[in-house]
Design a protein around this motif. Structure first.
Motif, PDB file in Angstrom:
ATOM      1  N   GLU A 250      -5.132  12.041   0.735  1.00 32.22           N
ATOM      2  CA  GLU A 250      -4.151  11.115   0.431  1.00 32.22           C
ATOM      3  C   GLU A 250      -3.841  10.108   1.489  1.00 32.22           C
ATOM      4  O   GLU A 250      -3.497   8.949   1.233  1.00 32.22           O
ATOM      5  CB  GLU A 250      -2.962  11.922   0.666  1.00 32.22           C
ATOM      6  CG  GLU A 250      -2.661  12.815  -0.770  1.00 32.22           C
ATOM      7  CD  GLU A 250      -1.618  14.209  -0.396  1.00 32.22           C
ATOM      8  OE1 GLU A 250      -0.938  13.831   0.620  1.00 32.22           O
ATOM      9  OE2 GLU A 250      -1.809  14.949  -0.999  1.00 32.22           O
ATOM     10  N   ILE A 251      -4.127  10.282   2.733  1.00 34.75           N
ATOM     11  CA  ILE A 251      -4.183   9.376   3.902  1.00 34.75           C
ATOM     12  C   ILE A 251      -5.238   8.195   3.637  1.00 34.75           C
ATOM     13  O   ILE A 251      -4.557   7.010   3.595  1.00 34.75           O
ATOM     14  CB  ILE A 251      -4.234  10.084   5.180  1.00 34.75           C
ATOM     15  CG1 ILE A 251      -3.125  11.085   5.617  1.00 34.75           C
ATOM     16  CG2 ILE A 251      -4.338   9.042   6.224  1.00 34.75           C
ATOM     17  CD1 ILE A 251      -3.238  11.844   6.740  1.00 34.75           C
TER      18      ILE A 251
ATOM     19  N   SER B  98       0.958  -0.155   6.084  1.00 33.48           N
ATOM     20  CA  SER B  98       0.925   0.434   4.983  1.00 33.48           C
ATOM     21  C   SER B  98       1.224   2.043   5.382  1.00 33.48           C
ATOM     22  O   SER B  98       1.023   2.807   4.249  1.00 33.48           O
ATOM     23  CB  SER B  98      -0.652   0.326   4.246  1.00 33.48           C
ATOM     24  OG  SER B  98      -0.635   1.167   2.975  1.00 33.48           O
TER      25      SER B  98
ATOM     26  N   VAL C 159      -0.489   4.224   7.218  1.00 32.66           N
ATOM     27  CA  VAL C 159      -1.369   5.257   7.295  1.00 32.66           C
ATOM     28  C   VAL C 159      -1.338   6.088   8.426  1.00 32.66           C
ATOM     29  O   VAL C 159      -1.281   5.651   9.432  1.00 32.66           O
ATOM     30  CB  VAL C 159      -2.980   4.488   7.276  1.00 32.66           C
ATOM     31  CG1 VAL C 159      -3.934   5.354   7.352  1.00 32.66           C
ATOM     32  CG2 VAL C 159      -3.101   3.486   5.926  1.00 32.66           C
TER      33      VAL C 159
ATOM     34  N   CYS D 152       1.568   2.069  -3.820  1.00 31.38           N
ATOM     35  CA  CYS D 152       0.672   2.524  -4.890  1.00 31.38           C
ATOM     36  C   CYS D 152      -0.595   2.882  -4.094  1.00 31.38           C
ATOM     37  O   CYS D 152      -0.751   2.265  -2.961  1.00 31.38           O
ATOM     38  CB  CYS D 152       0.509   1.206  -5.782  1.00 31.38           C
ATOM     39  SG  CYS D 152       0.141  -0.216  -4.839  1.00 31.38           S
ATOM     40  N   PRO D 153      -1.613   3.262  -4.693  1.00 31.11           N
ATOM     41  CA  PRO D 153      -2.731   3.683  -4.216  1.00 31.11           C
ATOM     42  C   PRO D 153      -3.641   2.609  -4.082  1.00 31.11           C
ATOM     43  O   PRO D 153      -4.370   2.234  -2.956  1.00 31.11           O
ATOM     44  CB  PRO D 153      -3.435   4.550  -5.102  1.00 31.11           C
ATOM     45  CG  PRO D 153      -2.190   5.115  -6.033  1.00 31.11           C
ATOM     46  CD  PRO D 153      -1.428   4.057  -6.058  1.00 31.11           C
ATOM     47  N   ASP D 154      -3.863   1.531  -4.852  1.00 27.22           N
ATOM     48  CA  ASP D 154      -4.463   0.253  -5.018  1.00 27.22           C
ATOM     49  C   ASP D 154      -3.685  -0.950  -5.197  1.00 27.22           C
ATOM     50  O   ASP D 154      -2.993  -0.883  -6.274  1.00 27.22           O
ATOM     51  CB  ASP D 154      -5.813   0.493  -5.437  1.00 27.22           C
ATOM     52  CG  ASP D 154      -6.487   1.789  -5.255  1.00 27.22           C
ATOM     53  OD1 ASP D 154      -7.475   1.787  -4.240  1.00 27.22           O
ATOM     54  OD2 ASP D 154      -6.434   2.957  -5.789  1.00 27.22           O
TER      55      ASP D 154
ATOM     56  N   GLY E 149       0.854  -1.272   0.059  1.00 28.23           N
ATOM     57  CA  GLY E 149       0.000   0.085  -0.082  1.00 28.23           C
ATOM     58  C   GLY E 149       0.982   1.341  -0.155  1.00 28.23           C
ATOM     59  O   GLY E 149       0.521   2.261  -0.606  1.00 28.23           O
ATOM     60  N   LYS E 150       2.085   1.040   0.566  1.00 31.80           N
ATOM     61  CA  LYS E 150       2.954   2.450   0.350  1.00 31.80           C
ATOM     62  C   LYS E 150       3.541   2.700  -0.965  1.00 31.80           C
ATOM     63  O   LYS E 150       3.838   3.784  -1.448  1.00 31.80           O
ATOM     64  CB  LYS E 150       4.250   2.082   1.377  1.00 31.80           C
ATOM     65  CG  LYS E 150       4.087   2.030   2.820  1.00 31.80           C
ATOM     66  CD  LYS E 150       5.349   2.123   3.561  1.00 31.80           C
ATOM     67  CE  LYS E 150       5.126   1.642   4.933  1.00 31.80           C
ATOM     68  NZ  LYS E 150       6.457   0.759   5.392  1.00 31.80           N
TER      69      LYS E 150
ATOM     70  N   ASP F  39      -3.957   2.435  -9.789  1.00 31.80           N
ATOM     71  CA  ASP F  39      -4.938   3.711  -9.240  1.00 31.80           C
ATOM     72  C   ASP F  39      -6.207   3.816  -9.602  1.00 31.80           C
ATOM     73  O   ASP F  39      -6.844   3.930 -10.782  1.00 31.80           O
ATOM     74  CB  ASP F  39      -3.848   5.050  -9.586  1.00 31.80           C
ATOM     75  CG  ASP F  39      -4.443   6.100  -8.946  1.00 31.80           C
ATOM     76  OD1 ASP F  39      -5.542   6.044  -8.314  1.00 31.80           O
ATOM     77  OD2 ASP F  39      -3.674   7.084  -9.186  1.00 31.80           O
TER      78      ASP F  39
ATOM     79  N   ASN G 243      -4.035   5.835   1.212  1.00 27.83           N
ATOM     80  CA  ASN G 243      -2.986   4.638   1.743  1.00 27.83           C
ATOM     81  C   ASN G 243      -3.507   3.444   2.160  1.00 27.83           C
ATOM     82  O   ASN G 243      -2.855   2.449   2.451  1.00 27.83           O
ATOM     83  CB  ASN G 243      -2.030   5.336   2.645  1.00 27.83           C
ATOM     84  CG  ASN G 243      -0.768   6.277   2.034  1.00 27.83           C
ATOM     85  OD1 ASN G 243      -0.739   6.039   0.731  1.00 27.83           O
ATOM     86  ND2 ASN G 243      -0.571   7.181   2.513  1.00 27.83           N
ATOM     87  N   CYS G 244      -4.766   3.635   2.525  1.00 23.30           N
ATOM     88  CA  CYS G 244      -5.422   2.297   3.312  1.00 23.30           C
ATOM     89  C   CYS G 244      -5.803   1.352   2.481  1.00 23.30           C
ATOM     90  O   CYS G 244      -6.623   1.888   1.617  1.00 23.30           O
ATOM     91  CB  CYS G 244      -6.594   2.747   4.151  1.00 23.30           C
ATOM     92  SG  CYS G 244      -7.549   1.547   4.894  1.00 23.30           S
TER      93      CYS G 244
END
Ligand SMILES: Cc1cc2nc3c(=O)[nH]c(=O)nc-3n(C[C@H](O)[C@H](O)[C@H](O)COP(=O)(O)OP(=O)(O)OC[C@H]3O[C@@H](n4cnc5c(N)ncnc54)[C@H](O)[C@@H]3O)c2cc1C
Ligand code: SF4
Ligand code: SF4
Lengths: 497, 440
Positions: free
Chosen positions: B21-22, B89, B91, A346-348, A343-344, A397, B25-26
């Motif tokens: 944005e936060i 991740s 968050v 990429c968004p999805d 998750g760090k 994304d 990240n989830c």
């Protein structure tokens, strides 16, 4: 994702149904407010969301029974849910169905140390079982990476695997007895609370394990406990190429060793977890294998030497053996948190789960690299190498139009490649909605018909978790009336979802 | 996770843009649920971090005033940050909830009773003098507390049965030089907290003695005081800012003065988390951003600082079995996990961990006053866990937890520095001297 058309008639009854269900579980435990239903819209796949009609949290098996009986009478669909970590959309809600959540059923009911059995409720998180018996030197072996939170009920429903399943087996191998409630409210008990209790009965436990919430709601599980191995050490082996790492997997197993776990992480995953593992990796490292060896001290020492030799012969840059239990735990926790750590980057992400014969690893991994170029999407690889269970993590994304569709197509291509290489669609995450429409690639219509007949035997009204696993509705009513003739497909005209 | 927060809202408010944005990240993996105290008590997604992220997403997507249910679930969050500490991740839940709360306070009208309670807490807590007066009043009402329930009852129960200690002379602005004959190794400012000053003067006294003994000069800077956390936890940013600015000014005056400053020492981990976040809180204010970031960079929990400079050999034979309770603001907020335990070990104590140590004790700043029901359940669970290890003393680095738990655990409850001070030549902590220890 195409789902069965929701019934407007049922949706109109929402408030009345809420009132009736509150009579069963109490005011607080039926959630009907829109804002409060929103967090239940998805499980571990955020790409698919749907608003549940109501969310119901029973406090006992008796309440589960009453709820199912009530829903059966009213023709209301039910989607079971544990902690909502499914990676196949198994707990994706239905707009005209209630979401039946087991999170309040979270007690370890009994620990029987001499017989090495624990009786637990379905909402107990996997890790809590091991924690409850740790003082006895025992543990519950299957350890999905989501074990901190995924429930044992969800594990049974998905027949979950984990890092240590290479040597010890998956969930199905550790379940001794089940209590479940059928959609009609009828309670069934299978197996028992000791090893061998299921001897002689038809293996319906095997049928329920991995049935993805389509057959019955599991309300109690008797699990097998195992002694914690005397010693366990993990060897980290870094390789300059993915091919060499894959070859080493075959070589280790070929040397007659069944490690407790044998895991593969590629460079991208390593970079994502390096913070968690508190380690940096040699810049030439393209892939890392983690190999756990357990048993008595003498046994482990000997195995560590053999595996280290094999790795060096296969071109390992470096092999490192854990020296303390704390270090071993840290290495595994980094592996277990790897999916989320992506998750760090990429968004999805979209993670699939095909399984192939070990010797096909290099071939399929190469194909994956080509697909990545074709779809223009990056991916990372982190998987149970020992049992050939692939977990490509496709990064996309969701905010970019068309990205999700590309990711889905990429995932589908990977799964098709797995089946074509002699493998299967799912190793442990289940079919759910995610692989539903690919089932026809692995199974013939005859196979699927037979499977649907099992579904109809348990849930003829098709109210439990419909729209999952099978690419078409089951039409149980017709099954009852018609006979299969020479394996002919009976409903060639049934529309796909 | 994708959100559909209107672009206009993001453009109008940088915090909403950050929230998007936060939330992005989830990945909805659920790992954080395993550590969340409200989920442990309620078993409900809406009372979990993953659920609250969803609720905040919904709040911004909809815009306008948040609904009652959303506010209730956000209110129930303890801000213990166990979720953020475990999230693989990355968050940043702390920022999401802090700005979410500001939004709630700006857009939501609370029922009258809630408004009165929150308003009085915001006024009382940062002011040690007023707090003393309120406690004195509360003592008068104590016998009648059986007549009350909920928040009022919780407030009355908090009032200590004994009169408060007299204000300590060490809390006035002044400088504590190192003992004659020792060389000065460092010079630090001590945050002389607000509530803490009134409730337990011994902690600051022990801290100063410990530092002096290690060759560290300590200043209590003129103008410094409450860190602003109580107001900020209730979403009252406007009330917190003046306190934050006063501290920044006071400490930078020392740092830029002729004597300089090596660190700002904080012995209440709740305040430490807040001072370390000054940089973020002021980031959008060009006048204050840099100054705030400097102060945050200088902030150290006393256990971090003692680890950096090294603890002198113990002079008292200790050997007691100490159960160490790690405050949430310590282990999750500041990720200080091993330092306090290692210091206690090197001072000769046997250190035991609390089972389910990641769970909050329910104290969480003003939480036990605002959410007495959940706080009560968490407290009971923590007490049971602490008792289960059969220690002789309990230690912690946060006054909030000590107030919540002392008197319940059946053994003396002291601050970690009191034990370190004692072991290296200071007086025996009063709580220990007063109680016969259970047999080792
Ligand atoms: C980060 C991460 C790592 C993962 N790693 C692994 C792994 O290593 N191995 C692995 O196998 N899986 C893994 N998974 C997938 C997932 O955790 C498992 O499938 C798990 O078993 C799901 O449990 P759950 O409680 O979250 O169930 P849910 O997601 O809530 O539900 C899953 C399915 O089970 C059904 N169900 C739930 N409870 C019951 C019940 N009581 N009776 C009947 N049906 C029920 C639901 O209807 C649904 O179909 C991972 C997931 C994540 C997010
Ligand atoms: S652990 Fe992090 S990524 Fe996973 S659900 Fe919680 S906040 Fe989201
Ligand atoms: S801060 Fe604590 S209480 Fe709040 S959501 Fe995170 S873990 Fe739960």
């Amino acid at each position: 994702m195409q789902m069965p058309e929701p019934s407007q008639a049922i949706m109109n009854q929402r408030e009345a149904l809420a009132v009736a269900l509150r009579q069963i579980v109490g005011q607080e435990w039926v959630i009907s407010d829109e804002a409060e239903r929103r967090p239940y819209q998805c499980d571990g796949i955020t790409a698919y969301m749907a608003m549940p009609l109501l969310v119901v949290l029973p406090g006992s098996a008796a309440e589960v029974q009453q709820i199912l009986r009530f829903c059966h009478e009213r023709g209301v669909k039910v989607v079971p849910r544990g902690s909502g970590t499914s990676l196949s959309g198994g707990a994706l809600p239905l707009e005209d169905g209630i979401l039946l959540v087991t999170s309040r059923l979270c007690n370890v009911l009994e620990v029987d140390a001499p017989n090495r059995v624990a009786r637990v409720q379905p909402g107990v998180p996997n890790i809590k079982i091991s924690e409850a018996v740790q003082h006895l030197g025992l543990c519950y072996m299957p350890d999905p990476s989501s074990q901190l939170i995924s429930t044992i009920g969800g594990n049974v429903a998905e027949n979950a695997g984990g890092v240590h399943c290479l040597k010890y087996g998956v969930t199905a191998n550790h379940i001794l007895g089940l209590e479940a409630v059928l959609m009609t409210g009828e309670i069934i008990r299978l197996g028992g609370a000791y090893l061998g209790a299921a001897e002689g009965e038809m293996d319906l436990m095997g049928v329920l394990t991995g049935s993805e919430g389509l057959l019955a709601m599991v309300t109690e599980i008797a699990v097998r406990l195992e002694p914690v191995p005397e010693v366990a050490r993990v060897i980290s082996m870094s390789f300059p190429s993915v091919e060499e790492a894959c070859a080493c997997v075959g070589a280790i197993v070929g040397a007659g060793i069944i490690p407790a776990g044998l895991e593969f992480m590629d460079r991208k995953v390593l970079d994502a977890v390096s913070v968690l593992i508190r380690e940096t990796f040699d810049s030439n490292t393209a892939a890392l294998l983690l190999c756990e060896l357990d048993g008595t001290a003498v046994e482990v020492d000997a195995l560590v030497d053999v595996v280290s030799d094999v790795a060096r012969n296969q071109g390992a840059i470096e092999t490192k053996v854990s020296t303390t239990e704390e270090e071993r735990q840290r290495i595994w926790s980094s592996r277990k948190l790897a999916f989320s750590a992506i998750g760090k980057l990429c968004p999805d992400y979209y993670c699939t789960d095909g399984t192939i014969p070990r010797n096909k690893l290099p071939e399929v991994l190469n194909k994956m690299a080509d697909m990545s170029v074709k779809y223009g999407l990056d991916y990372a690889n982190c998987f149970h190498a020992g049992d050939g269970n692939l977990h490509p993590i496709i990064m996309y994304d969701a905010a970019k139009p068309g990205d999700l569709e590309k990711a889905e197509a990429f995932g589908a291509d990977v799964l098709i490649a797995c089946v074509d290489a002699g493998g299967v669609l799912s190793g442990e995450h289940g079919v759910g909605v995610e692989k539903r429409d690919l089932m026809t690639h692995q199974f013939t219509d005859i196979d699927l018909n037979q499977q649907q007949m099992v579904k109809c035997a348990f849930d003829p009204a098709e109210l439990l978790n419909p729209g999952k696993v099978f690419p078409t509705a089951c039409r149980c009513a017709e099954f009852g009336r018609m006979h299969v003739r020479n394996g002919a497909i009976r409903f060639p005209d049934i529309p796909r979802f | 996770m994708l959100s559909h927060i209107p672009q206009a809202a993001q453009d109008a408010d940088a915090n909403i843009k950050l929230a998007k944005e936060i939330i992005g990240n989830c990945v909805h993996c659920g790992v954080c649920l395993s550590r969340c105290p409200t989920y442990a008590v309620k078993h409900e997604e809406n009372d979990s971090p993953r659920g609250r992220i969803f609720l905040i997403k919904g709040m911004y997507e909809k815009g306008g005033a948040p609904d009652d249910r959303t506010v209730e679930h956000l209110d129930r969050c303890l801000t213990c940050l166990a979720c953020e500490a475990i999230c693989p991740s990355g968050v940043e839940y702390s920022k999401l909830i802090a700005h979410g709360r500001e939004y709630v306070e700006q857009h939501y009208r609370r029922p009258l009773f809630q408004r009165i309670v929150r308003e009085s807490l915001i006024r009382l807590l940062p002011n040690a003098g007023l707090f003393r007066k309120a406690i004195a009043l509360g003592r008068l009402a104590r016998p009648a507390r059986g007549l009350f329930s909920g928040t009022l009852r919780a407030m009355m129960d908090m009032v200590p049965a004994k009169p408060l200690p007299a204000p300590s002379p060490v809390d006035r602005p002044q400088t504590f030089t190192v003992k004659p004959g020792t060389t000065r190794r460092k010079r630090v400012a001590l945050l002389n907290g607000c509530v803490q000053t009134a409730l337990d003067t011994a902690i600051n006294e022990a801290t100063i003695r410990l530092l002096q003994r290690h060759g560290v000069e300590v200043v209590v800077a003129r103008g410094s005081g409450c860190c602003g956390a109580p107001a900020e936890h209730m979403g009252a940013e406007d009330k917190a800012l003046p306190l934050v600015k006063a501290n920044i000014d006071a400490w930078l005056r020392e740092a830029d003065g002729p004597e300089g400053l090596d660190a700002v020492i904080i012995n209440t981990s709740g305040c430490g988390t807040s001072v370390k976040a000054y940089g973020h809180a002021m980031r959008l204010d060009p006048q204050w951003a840099d100054k705030a970031a400097r102060v945050s960079a200088m902030a150290r929990d006393i256990s971090e600082f003692m680890t950096e400079i090294g603890l002198m050999p113990a002079t008292q034979p200790a050997g007691l079995r100490v159960v160490y309770h790690s405050a949430c603001s310590m282990q999750h907020g500041q990720r200080i996990i091993n330092q306090p335990k290692d210091l206690l070990r090197s001072a000769g104590f046997t250190v035991l961990d609390v089972p389910e140590g990641y769970l909050c004790c329910g104290s969480a700043g003003t939480y036990n006053l605002l959410q007495p029901d959940i706080a009560g359940q968490l407290k009971e669970r923590k007490v049971r866990n602490i008792r289960s290890v059969n220690a002789q003393v309990a230690a912690s680095g946060n006054i909030g937890c000590m107030t919540q738990l002392a008197g319940e655990v059946g053994i003396p409850f002291v601050h970690t520095v009191e034990l370190l001070d004692w072991a290296t030549g200071g007086p025996e902590p009063a709580a220990l001297a007063a109680t016969p220890l259970v047999a080792g």
